[in-house]
Design a protein around this motif. Structure first.
Motif, short mmCIF file in Angstrom:
data_model
loop_
_atom_site.label_atom_id
_atom_site.label_comp_id
_atom_site.label_asym_id
_atom_site.label_seq_id
_atom_site.Cartn_x
_atom_site.Cartn_y
_atom_site.Cartn_z
N GLU A 236 48.57 37.10 35.47
CA GLU A 236 48.65 37.59 34.23
C GLU A 236 47.46 38.45 34.18
O GLU A 236 47.32 39.45 33.63
CB GLU A 236 48.46 36.47 33.30
N THR A 237 46.07 37.79 34.65
CA THR A 237 44.97 38.46 34.73
C THR A 237 45.01 39.99 35.75
O THR A 237 44.17 40.91 35.39
CB THR A 237 43.74 37.67 35.35
N ARG A 238 45.75 40.05 36.78
CA ARG A 238 45.89 40.93 37.56
C ARG A 238 46.54 41.88 36.79
O ARG A 238 46.38 43.59 37.22
CB ARG A 238 46.77 40.61 38.93
N GLN A 239 47.63 41.80 36.22
CA GLN A 239 48.34 42.67 35.51
C GLN A 239 47.72 43.43 34.25
O GLN A 239 47.71 44.31 34.06
CB GLN A 239 49.37 42.15 34.93
N ALA A 240 46.67 42.35 33.49
CA ALA A 240 45.83 42.95 32.41
C ALA A 240 44.84 43.93 33.36
O ALA A 240 44.59 44.97 32.65
CB ALA A 240 44.95 41.66 31.79
N ALA A 241 44.20 43.49 34.26
CA ALA A 241 43.26 44.43 34.87
C ALA A 241 43.87 45.53 35.34
O ALA A 241 43.29 46.83 35.31
CB ALA A 241 42.80 43.65 36.04
N LEU A 242 45.16 45.76 35.91
CA LEU A 242 45.89 46.94 36.33
C LEU A 242 46.20 47.81 35.03
O LEU A 242 45.93 49.16 35.02
CB LEU A 242 47.27 46.54 36.84
N LEU A 243 46.63 47.25 33.97
CA LEU A 243 47.04 48.03 32.66
C LEU A 243 45.36 48.60 32.17
O LEU A 243 45.55 49.90 31.89
CB LEU A 243 47.43 47.15 31.76
N PHE A 244 44.42 47.97 32.42
CA PHE A 244 43.07 48.31 31.83
C PHE A 244 42.66 49.69 32.80
O PHE A 244 42.07 50.46 32.27
CB PHE A 244 42.09 47.29 31.93
N ASN A 245 42.78 49.32 34.08
CA ASN A 245 42.21 50.59 35.02
C ASN A 245 43.22 51.66 34.76
O ASN A 245 42.64 52.91 34.59
CB ASN A 245 42.32 49.94 36.22
N ASP A 246 44.51 51.22 34.29
CA ASP A 246 45.34 52.72 34.18
C ASP A 246 45.17 53.28 32.79
O ASP A 246 45.17 54.50 32.51
CB ASP A 246 46.65 52.19 34.07
N MET A 247 44.71 52.55 31.92
CA MET A 247 44.24 53.05 30.66
C MET A 247 43.00 53.76 30.75
O MET A 247 42.67 55.17 30.25
CB MET A 247 44.32 51.99 29.45
N ARG A 248 42.05 53.24 31.52
CA ARG A 248 40.86 54.14 31.68
C ARG A 248 40.94 55.48 32.51
O ARG A 248 40.35 56.31 32.02
CB ARG A 248 39.66 53.11 32.49
N ALA A 249 41.90 55.37 33.48
CA ALA A 249 42.19 56.46 33.89
C ALA A 249 42.78 57.60 33.21
O ALA A 249 42.48 58.92 33.20
CB ALA A 249 43.04 56.20 35.28
N LYS A 250 43.84 57.21 32.36
CA LYS A 250 44.25 58.45 31.31
C LYS A 250 43.44 58.66 30.35
O LYS A 250 43.41 59.90 29.98
CB LYS A 250 45.48 57.43 30.79
N LEU A 251 42.44 57.98 29.79
CA LEU A 251 41.46 58.47 28.94
C LEU A 251 40.54 59.47 29.80
O LEU A 251 40.25 60.37 29.12
CB LEU A 251 40.58 57.11 28.46
N ARG A 252 40.00 59.14 31.06
CA ARG A 252 39.41 60.00 31.59
C ARG A 252 39.97 61.38 31.71
O ARG A 252 39.39 62.36 31.54
CB ARG A 252 38.92 59.42 32.78
N ARG A 253 41.30 61.43 32.32
CA ARG A 253 42.08 62.30 32.26
C ARG A 253 42.27 63.39 31.03
O ARG A 253 42.02 64.60 30.81
CB ARG A 253 43.30 62.26 32.93
N GLN A 254 42.55 62.66 29.93
CA GLN A 254 42.73 63.24 28.90
C GLN A 254 41.23 63.89 28.31
O GLN A 254 41.13 65.11 27.69
CB GLN A 254 42.92 62.40 27.69
N MET A 255 40.18 63.21 28.34
CA MET A 255 39.03 63.77 28.07
C MET A 255 38.49 65.13 29.11
O MET A 255 38.11 66.09 28.54
CB MET A 255 37.70 62.57 28.10
N ASP A 256 38.96 65.10 30.27
CA ASP A 256 38.59 66.11 31.26
C ASP A 256 39.44 67.53 30.80
O ASP A 256 39.18 68.48 30.78
CB ASP A 256 39.03 65.96 32.54
#
Length: 351
Positions: A127-147
């Protein structure tokens, strides 16, 4: 009633395991005491003399003849050792289970400060691995959107320079000098806004490393540079070195000092520190800002009519850039009106 320990997942897990262990031992001890067979001690002592002890009542056996359920000291020593060993294992297991959640919390806190925060480790249970994976994916998407947003706005701001240049050239063909002057002022204002926008986007996109900085020397140098240009700037206070983003901090202070000089005529810089923070206050002696507008002036391109209009040369991005820089360093920027007049910009940075 307030608990003496914090209400965390670790505390609950550890307390649950410890309570279950203690209850199981108490139950087993109670069953042993109740159902243990009676019997005389291994070596019965000689019968007491009648002169030493009174005769027991009829039907009751003397103490040396009846078996007593007494738990030996070795039992309690083993119980204590077992409790200590299992408590240690419970503490270690609870820490292992809670560590991924703590990493996720720390990652969310760092992401709130800057989108350049590193990804968190994808470890722990499923469960925590899935949460960390989704969090990192969200962070990458936000970074791409800001760029993408920054690249888009930078391209638009850059492409607008060409039509502005053509408008300026065609404005020279206008015979009305007053109209031509007003047109040139509008063009200059638009060009200044474009320059400020590009600078703002560059500040958000660039990455900078954390370094130890002598903040007292920096503020002293800024005050002396302004004094050499004939600007009334004073400095007082002291603080030890601070780990921060040097260029970002300098950009933030430059904007605050420029605002103080532009709208207040002078600036007083003060520095103080505590065990957890460093506070830099820049005060001007101008008209200040209405209390209802103190939060609004942080919005991009917002200028107040009484003190911040286009004829002063401001673009409405100075305070926006300063607050973003403060948050990128993990701090915050506050504005308040001084009791005896003027505006105070307070920059609070964490140690």
């Amino acid at each position: 009633m307030k608990w003496p320990v914090p209400d965390t997942v670790f505390t609950r897990l550890f307390g649950l395991v410890l309570a279950a262990l203690l209850c199981s031992h108490l139950v087993m001890t109670g069953l042993f005491v109740v159902f243990a067979p009676d019997g005389p001690p291994p070596e019965a002592p000689p019968p007491p003399r009648a002169a030493d002890h009174p005769r027991p009542p009829p039907g009751e056996r003397p103490p040396h003849e009846r078996g007593e359920r007494r738990l030996p000291p070795e039992f309690w020593a083993g119980f204590a050792l077992q409790l200590a060993a299992v408590s240690l294992l419970a503490w270690y297991g609870a820490r292992r289970l809670v560590r991924p959640i703590e990493q996720l919390t720390q990652g969310a806190r760092e992401l709130g400060r800057t989108l350049d925060a590193p990804p968190i480790d994808e470890t722990g249970p499923l469960e925590t691995r899935q949460a960390a994976l989704l969090f990192n994916d969200m962070r990458a998407k936000l970074r791409r959107q800001m760029d993408e947003r920054s690249h888009f706005l930078a391209a638009v701001s850059h492409d607008l320079r060409t039509p502005l240049t053509r408008i300026r050239l065609r404005g020279t063909q206008i015979d009305d000098s007053a109209l031509q002057q007003r047109l040139n002022q509008d063009i200059d204002e638009m060009a200044a806004m474009l320059d400020a926008t590009l600078a703002y986007l560059r500040d958000n996109s660039q990455q900078e490393g954390w370094e130890q900085l002598d903040i007292e020397a920096l503020l002293q140098a800024m005050a002396e540079d302004a004094q050499e240009l004939g600007q009334p700037v004073s400095f007082n206070g002291q603080a030890s070195q601070l780990r921060t983003l040097p260029a970002t901090l300098r950009r933030c202070l430059d904007n605050l000092l420029e605002n103080a000089l532009r709208y207040g005529g002078s600036a007083d810089i003060s520095l103080q520190q505590s065990d957890t923070t460093v506070e830099i206050a820049i005060r001007d002696h101008g008209p200040g800002i209405p209390a209802a507008q103190l939060a609004r002036v942080f919005e991009p391109f917002v200028r107040l009519e009484d003190s911040r209009n286009r004829h002063t040369g401001g673009t409405g991005l100075g305070l926006t850039i300063a607050r973003d820089a403060a948050r990128r360093m993990g701090g915050e920027l506050y504005l308040s009106n001084a009791d005896d007049g003027g505006l105070v910009a307070l920059l609070v940075l964490p140690r």
